[in-house]
Write a protein that holds these residues in place. Structure first.
Motif, PDB file in Angstrom:
ATOM      1  N   TYR A  94      11.692  19.129  70.878  1.00 20.23           N
ATOM      2  CA  TYR A  94      12.683  18.592  70.155  1.00 20.23           C
ATOM      3  C   TYR A  94      13.469  17.463  70.739  1.00 20.23           C
ATOM      4  O   TYR A  94      14.397  16.258  69.773  1.00 20.23           O
ATOM      5  CB  TYR A  94      12.826  19.375  68.553  1.00 20.23           C
ATOM      6  N   GLY A  95      13.545  17.110  71.973  1.00 22.24           N
ATOM      7  CA  GLY A  95      14.038  16.258  72.326  1.00 22.24           C
ATOM      8  C   GLY A  95      15.963  16.595  72.329  1.00 22.24           C
ATOM      9  O   GLY A  95      16.701  16.247  72.652  1.00 22.24           O
ATOM     10  N   ILE A  96      16.491  18.426  72.349  1.00 18.08           N
ATOM     11  CA  ILE A  96      17.725  18.332  72.350  1.00 18.08           C
ATOM     12  C   ILE A  96      17.209  19.165  73.729  1.00 18.08           C
ATOM     13  O   ILE A  96      16.709  20.402  74.039  1.00 18.08           O
ATOM     14  CB  ILE A  96      17.730  19.268  70.795  1.00 18.08           C
ATOM     15  N   SER A  97      18.804  18.818  74.284  1.00 21.99           N
ATOM     16  CA  SER A  97      18.708  19.377  75.903  1.00 21.99           C
ATOM     17  C   SER A  97      20.409  19.928  75.786  1.00 21.99           C
ATOM     18  O   SER A  97      20.876  19.950  75.396  1.00 21.99           O
ATOM     19  CB  SER A  97      17.821  18.864  76.918  1.00 21.99           C
ATOM     20  N   LEU A  98      20.511  21.157  76.555  1.00 19.01           N
ATOM     21  CA  LEU A  98      21.304  22.106  76.765  1.00 19.01           C
ATOM     22  C   LEU A  98      22.094  21.349  78.665  1.00 19.01           C
ATOM     23  O   LEU A  98      21.177  21.711  79.430  1.00 19.01           O
ATOM     24  CB  LEU A  98      21.406  23.257  76.629  1.00 19.01           C
ATOM     25  N   ALA A  99      23.270  21.624  78.729  1.00 14.19           N
ATOM     26  CA  ALA A  99      23.821  21.115  79.843  1.00 14.19           C
ATOM     27  C   ALA A  99      25.216  22.569  80.108  1.00 14.19           C
ATOM     28  O   ALA A  99      26.360  22.109  78.725  1.00 14.19           O
ATOM     29  CB  ALA A  99      24.189  19.737  80.501  1.00 14.19           C
ATOM     30  N   LEU A 100      25.311  23.258  80.512  1.00 16.03           N
ATOM     31  CA  LEU A 100      26.326  24.323  80.849  1.00 16.03           C
ATOM     32  C   LEU A 100      27.165  24.263  81.569  1.00 16.03           C
ATOM     33  O   LEU A 100      26.402  24.110  82.907  1.00 16.03           O
ATOM     34  CB  LEU A 100      25.941  25.865  80.233  1.00 16.03           C
ATOM     35  N   VAL A 101      28.262  25.097  81.518  1.00 15.92           N
ATOM     36  CA  VAL A 101      29.806  24.593  82.792  1.00 15.92           C
ATOM     37  C   VAL A 101      30.447  25.923  82.837  1.00 15.92           C
ATOM     38  O   VAL A 101      30.335  26.151  81.463  1.00 15.92           O
ATOM     39  CB  VAL A 101      30.114  23.456  82.673  1.00 15.92           C
ATOM     40  N   THR A 102      30.229  26.589  83.636  1.00 11.52           N
ATOM     41  CA  THR A 102      31.308  28.080  83.611  1.00 11.52           C
ATOM     42  C   THR A 102      31.667  28.657  84.706  1.00 11.52           C
ATOM     43  O   THR A 102      30.552  28.052  86.314  1.00 11.52           O
ATOM     44  CB  THR A 102      29.869  28.800  83.184  1.00 11.52           C
TER      45      THR A 102
END
Length: 565
Positions: free
Chosen positions: A435-443
């Motif tokens: 559905y065109g929803i993406s994650l960018a995770l920072v840790t």
């Protein structure tokens, strides 16, 4: 250990010598096994004093010439099996390679991942020249962003493939002080430079990104923005309003009944006059419609006053007390402080996700003032709304959701209070691409991040990592042939990173570009050595601080009251 190439070329410069990488015949293949190859360097090791000669280093790109193609390989190890202290010129120098792709004669100058014509014994090993590196790391006819330079050849730009990076999730990891925030800001700045109609939502835990994007950012602080409680689904509402003890299930049952009753009362009051004769409204606890907490309390009071209610009244009384506490506590005004209810869902979604963007393609939400006990509920709500927008728009509005300190609210250890957030992020990680929803995770602690969410990140940007446990997690997430490359993580300098996955043409060691001084993520602390040189605050300033601290909630309550009148 690093070994000099058999031949190198150095061009003189005014200040410092600059190594110019040119193609040289430096050895031959002596072993091939699957995607791995080992080559012997042609000549003895050059004296260590020859500092200007190019060297074979971990992560460097070399190529093996075959009759049909040039096979590209990353250096994953260098060694001398039988070191000779008395005659170093007779030592055998071995180079271990992970084969990653090829440039075939059929394709001309085009690099492609995968090897259809593997090398064999005796094939010559060559150094990769400037043109080779440009072909591999600067793919043509693909949308890319420039984030810095290659460590192997600083004259070559390091590029990431936009669609593969964003649509398939990515993660940035690194120890404190390694440059994670600047790396994230640099990547997002390059994205919005080329994509003015982007939809990026950055959940800022430490309030450090508001100045990183000039006038292209929509800054949201929860002192001037409302996320009304009626937007919560029942799981999130229960996490916020029920107690975490043996009465939780009973409280949740009463809460569910009260929410349905309150939604019916709101619908009857606002839409009853428009309803046709005989028309009924089907409502459930998950129906996304406004309701009043006062109506929920009224329902609880009805149950408490009911003579035929045989159940224990303690869950009802505890639930009522919890709701009243949330309404009265000024820290929760952004969610529970409104005395009246209005259907502002379109306005909320429009501002959160920049629909339309109005020249501001990125939203930075300051979550630093959100009470810790409700932080996961807020993040869960924003994440779920992003996913729902993707579903109901049928992918017309691609959204990138950026999660700072992701391990704090999607931890690897199962904690009940984090369940809604973990589920919302895991759903995006597993299904968001559709559905065109993406994650960018920072840790800074990938070992503490939920493994399901981590495993869905197709691009890994790893800066310096000191913890062995975190290094092991990253190696476990990498392709087997790249594990040796990740052994280098503790030795990376500031702004240096190893990038691998689908967002990069191939694994690469890069140096991130420096940010403009005006757009560096801000830290509130100037540093102990500087701050402690002079008095920091007097008593009057402290009292003003306390006053502002207390007044922040009152001002929100007053604005709410004025808007209602």
């Amino acid at each position: 250990m690093t070994l000099p190439l058999h031949e190198g070329a150095v061009e003189p410069a005014d200040e410092q010598p600059r190594v110019v990488i040119r193609q040289r015949f430096i050895g031959h293949v002596v072993h091939v096994s699957g995607s791995r190859a080992i080559a012997v360097l042609n000549s003895p090791v050059l004296p260590a004093a020859n500092r200007q000669a190019p060297r074979v280093q971990i992560g460097a790109l070399l190529k093996i010439s075959t009759p049909t193609s040039d096979v590209m390989g990353l250096v994953t190890g260098v060694s001398t099996p039988m070191p000779g202290a008395e005659a170093p010129s007779e030592e055998i120098a071995l180079v271990e390679l992970e084969l990653v792709g090829e440039i075939t004669q059929k394709d001309g100058t085009r690099f492609r991942v995968g090897v259809s014509n593997p090398p064999t014994l005796g094939d010559p090993l060559m150094s990769a020249d400037h043109d080779d590196l440009a072909r591999v790391f600067a793919p043509e006819k693909v949308a890319t962003i420039e984030i810095g330079n290659l460590y192997q050849d600083p004259s070559i730009a390091a590029r990431l493939k936009v669609d593969d990076l964003l649509s398939k999730h990515f993660i940035i990891v690194g120890s404190t002080g390694s440059g994670k925030s600047c790396a994230l800001a640099g990547i997002l700045q390059r994205v919005i430079d080329d994509h003015q109609h982007a939809h990026i939502v950055l959940m800022d835990i430490h309030n450090e990104y508001h100045a990183a994007f000039d006038n292209l950012v929509e800054r949201i602080t929860l002192n001037s923005f409302s996320l009304p409680f009626w937007l919560l689904n029942f799981q999130e509402l229960a996490a916020a309003l029920t107690t975490n003890d043996e009465h939780r299930d009973a409280e949740a049952e009463v809460l569910g009944e009260g929410v349905v009753a309150a939604k019916k009362r709101y619908i009857d009051g606002t839409m009853g006059r428009y309803r046709k004769a005989g028309e009924t409204t089907h409502l459930s606890v998950e129906t996304p419609t406004p309701f009043r907490l006062a109506d929920v309390i009224a329902y609880i009071d009805e149950q408490l006053g009911s003579l035929d209610r045989t159940q224990n009244t303690l869950p009802c009384r505890k639930l009522r007390a919890r709701i009243e506490t949330m309404i009265a506590d000024q820290r929760y005004n952004f969610m529970f402080g409104s005395l009246t209810v209005q259907d502002t869902m379109s306005d909320i979604l429009g501002r959160l996700f920049r629909i339309p963007g109005d020249g501001k393609p990125i939203t930075v939400i300051d979550l630093s003032v959100v009470p810790p006990e409700i932080l996961d509920v807020v993040i869960s709500l924003i994440s779920r709304l992003a996913f729902d927008v993707g579903i109901w728009s049928k992918g017309r509005v691609p959204i990138l959701l950026v999660c700072e300190e992701a391990h704090r609210y999607a931890p690897a250890v199962d904690r009940g209070q984090f369940l809604p957030t973990r589920q919302a992020l895991a759903r995006i990680a597993k299904e968001g691409r559709k559905y065109g929803i993406s994650l960018a995770l920072v840790t800074q602690r990938p070992s503490e991040l939920d493994s399901t969410i981590l495993s869905q990140c197709s691009t890994m940007i790893a800066l310096r990592l000191s913890s062995k446990r975190d290094q092991e997690v990253m190696r476990a997430s990498a392709h087997e042939g790249m594990m040796d490359l990740l052994e280098f993580l503790p030795l990376l300098g500031d702004r240096e990173a190893i990038i691998m996955g689908q967002g990069a043409s191939m694994p690469m060691r890069v140096i991130f570009g420096e940010l403009n001084s005006r757009t560096i993520p801000r830290t509130l602390n100037a540093g102990f050595s500087k701050s402690w040189k002079a008095p920091n605050m007097d008593r009057t300033e402290l009292e003003n601080l306390v006053s502002r601290w207390r007044q922040s909630g009152r001002e929100k309550a007053e604005r709410t009251s004025v808007s209602q009148s």
